[in-house]
Design a protein around this motif. Structure first.
Motif, short mmCIF file in Angstrom:
data_model
loop_
_atom_site.label_atom_id
_atom_site.label_comp_id
_atom_site.label_asym_id
_atom_site.label_seq_id
_atom_site.Cartn_x
_atom_site.Cartn_y
_atom_site.Cartn_z
N ASP A 77 -2.28 21.04 64.42
CA ASP A 77 -2.52 22.49 64.48
C ASP A 77 -2.15 23.16 63.16
O ASP A 77 -2.92 23.95 62.60
N SER A 95 -2.37 25.75 69.67
CA SER A 95 -1.31 26.47 70.35
C SER A 95 -0.88 27.71 69.55
O SER A 95 -0.72 27.64 68.33
N ARG A 174 11.03 15.99 72.25
CA ARG A 174 10.12 16.55 71.25
C ARG A 174 9.82 17.99 71.62
O ARG A 174 9.53 18.29 72.78
N MET A 176 7.65 21.70 70.13
CA MET A 176 6.67 22.18 69.17
C MET A 176 7.39 22.69 67.93
O MET A 176 8.57 23.01 67.97
N PHE A 197 1.98 17.66 67.62
CA PHE A 197 1.47 17.00 68.82
C PHE A 197 0.81 15.66 68.48
O PHE A 197 0.93 14.69 69.24
C1 TF8 Z 1 1.82 20.98 72.01
C2 TF8 Z 1 0.76 21.89 72.58
C3 TF8 Z 1 -0.62 21.26 72.36
C4 TF8 Z 1 -1.36 21.94 71.25
C5 TF8 Z 1 -2.73 21.30 71.03
C6 TF8 Z 1 -2.71 20.02 70.28
O1 TF8 Z 1 2.62 20.46 72.77
O2 TF8 Z 1 0.99 22.13 73.92
O3 TF8 Z 1 -1.41 21.45 73.47
O4 TF8 Z 1 -0.65 21.97 70.09
O5 TF8 Z 1 -3.52 22.23 70.38
O6 TF8 Z 1 1.84 20.82 70.80
#
Ligand code: TF8
Length: 338
Positions: A77, A95, A174, A176, A197
């Motif tokens: 992302d 996200s 883990r 974000m 991710f």
């Molecule tokens: C995460 C998010 C993912 C998004 C996706 C790859 O855990 O929930 O769904 O980043 O766009 O990173």
């Protein structure tokens, strides 16, 4: 006789419109548009990307071609956001949480337990507050089109059932790449590790981390059940996805071209939310069938989690500023009062 009638009707319609069919009259050029996303093609994100591509083709009479590229083949992302800002890629979906480094206000959607339902989230995201946040992207080199549903996040791990706050203790989780998520899980006692991710499956498989949190749909489509035994139904936060365009590129489009993209984005959003909710309803049973051990979290324990992470809200308020924070709270109150 019949044919004559049709021709007559067609002639009339033609005459009324005055000019050639719409797609030809519109100011639309042949364009190839790369649309990147992080999940697999066979996921709610991938299915909606395809709907977006089909809609754009339909509305532009085949002139605008969306090349949907999944599985983070164009990067995580954050990497894709940078490519959009620099004008090296046209579009993506990802996200909102991964945007917080660029637009701190996006942390609004990381507020734990903010929404009680997907429908509530729709109203806020599609309403004034959602729009206020989309506007914050403008001078950052990004254009926000619509929000899709990622969904309510639940916790998985390979170590033990998590039923109480104490069970987070020392779990390597883990999160974000975002300070709010880091802070949230540190407060719960976990050893939180920010990772893109795209690196998550391997990190779980190699036990670099014990667990992660994501909606049922993603746990299923990314096959996390292959490397995670325990699933705790925490629903700790609702995550939106956001469809983005490169501002640099967007500024070169005609009004008609932008209109095609916006209309297609809305159609993809409506499809995506429905599809995601339908899938989520069935996903838990499928995850159990794949061998995951699922546990509910009692309302008392959810309340303890909520209390433990409450101080995070102060940081979010600072990130988003009082105007947006209050707009969301007021709108939520109005919705809940019916
Ligand atoms: C995460 C998010 C993912 C998004 C996706 C790859 O855990 O929930 O769904 O980043 O766009 O990173």
């Amino acid at each position: 006789m019949k044919i004559k009638t049709i021709l007559l009707a067609a002639g009339l319609a033609f005459g009324l419109q005055g000019i050639a069919p719409q797609a030809q009259a519109a100011d639309i050029q042949t364009r190839l548009i790369r649309f990147g996303y992080g999940l697999n093609q066979d996921s709610n994100q991938g299915r909606a990307a395809q709907v977006f591509a089909d809609e754009v083709a339909k509305l532009s009479d085949g002139k605008m071609k969306i090349r949907a590229i999944g599985a983070a083949a164009l990067g995580s992302d954050i990497q894709m956001q940078q490519a959009l800002i620099g004008g090296a890629q046209e579009m993506m979906v990802g996200s909102t949480a991964t945007l917080v480094g660029i637009t701190p206000e996006m942390a609004m959607w990381d507020t734990p337990f903010l929404f009680n339902s997907g429908e509530e989230a729709d109203k806020i995201l599609d309403g004034r507050a959602g729009q206020m946040l989309i506007e914050k992207l403008d001078d950052k080199g990004l254009v926000g089109l619509v929000y899709w549903e990622n969904g309510f996040r639940n916790l998985t791990n390979s170590q033990r059932p998590v039923t109480r706050v104490e069970d987070f203790d020392g779990l390597k989780l883990r999160v974000m790449q975002n300070n709010i998520f880091l802070d949230t899980f540190q407060r719960l006692g976990a050893n939180a590790v920010p990772l893109p991710f795209s690196e998550l499956f391997t990190a779980l498989e190699t036990k670099t981390v014990d667990g992660q949190e994501n909606p049922y749909n993603t746990i299923l489509s990314s096959k996390f059940y292959e490397v995670q035994k325990y699933l705790s139904v925490t629903n700790h936060v609702y995550s939106p996805w956001i469809v983005l365009a490169s501002k640099q590129w967007w500024d070169t489009l005609s009004a008609d071209e932008r209109d095609v993209l916006l209309k297609a984005a809305v159609a993809s959003r409506d499809f995506e939310r429905k599809d995601t909710r339908q899938e989520a309803e069935k996903a838990l049973a499928q995850l159990k069938a794949e061998g995951m051990q699922v546990n509910e979290v009692s309302p008392e324990e959810v309340e303890r989690m909520r209390e433990t992470i409450k101080p995070v809200n102060e940081q979010i308020k600072q990130n988003v500023g009082p105007a947006i924070w209050q707009a969301v709270q007021n709108q939520l109150k109005a919705i809940r009062q019916g």
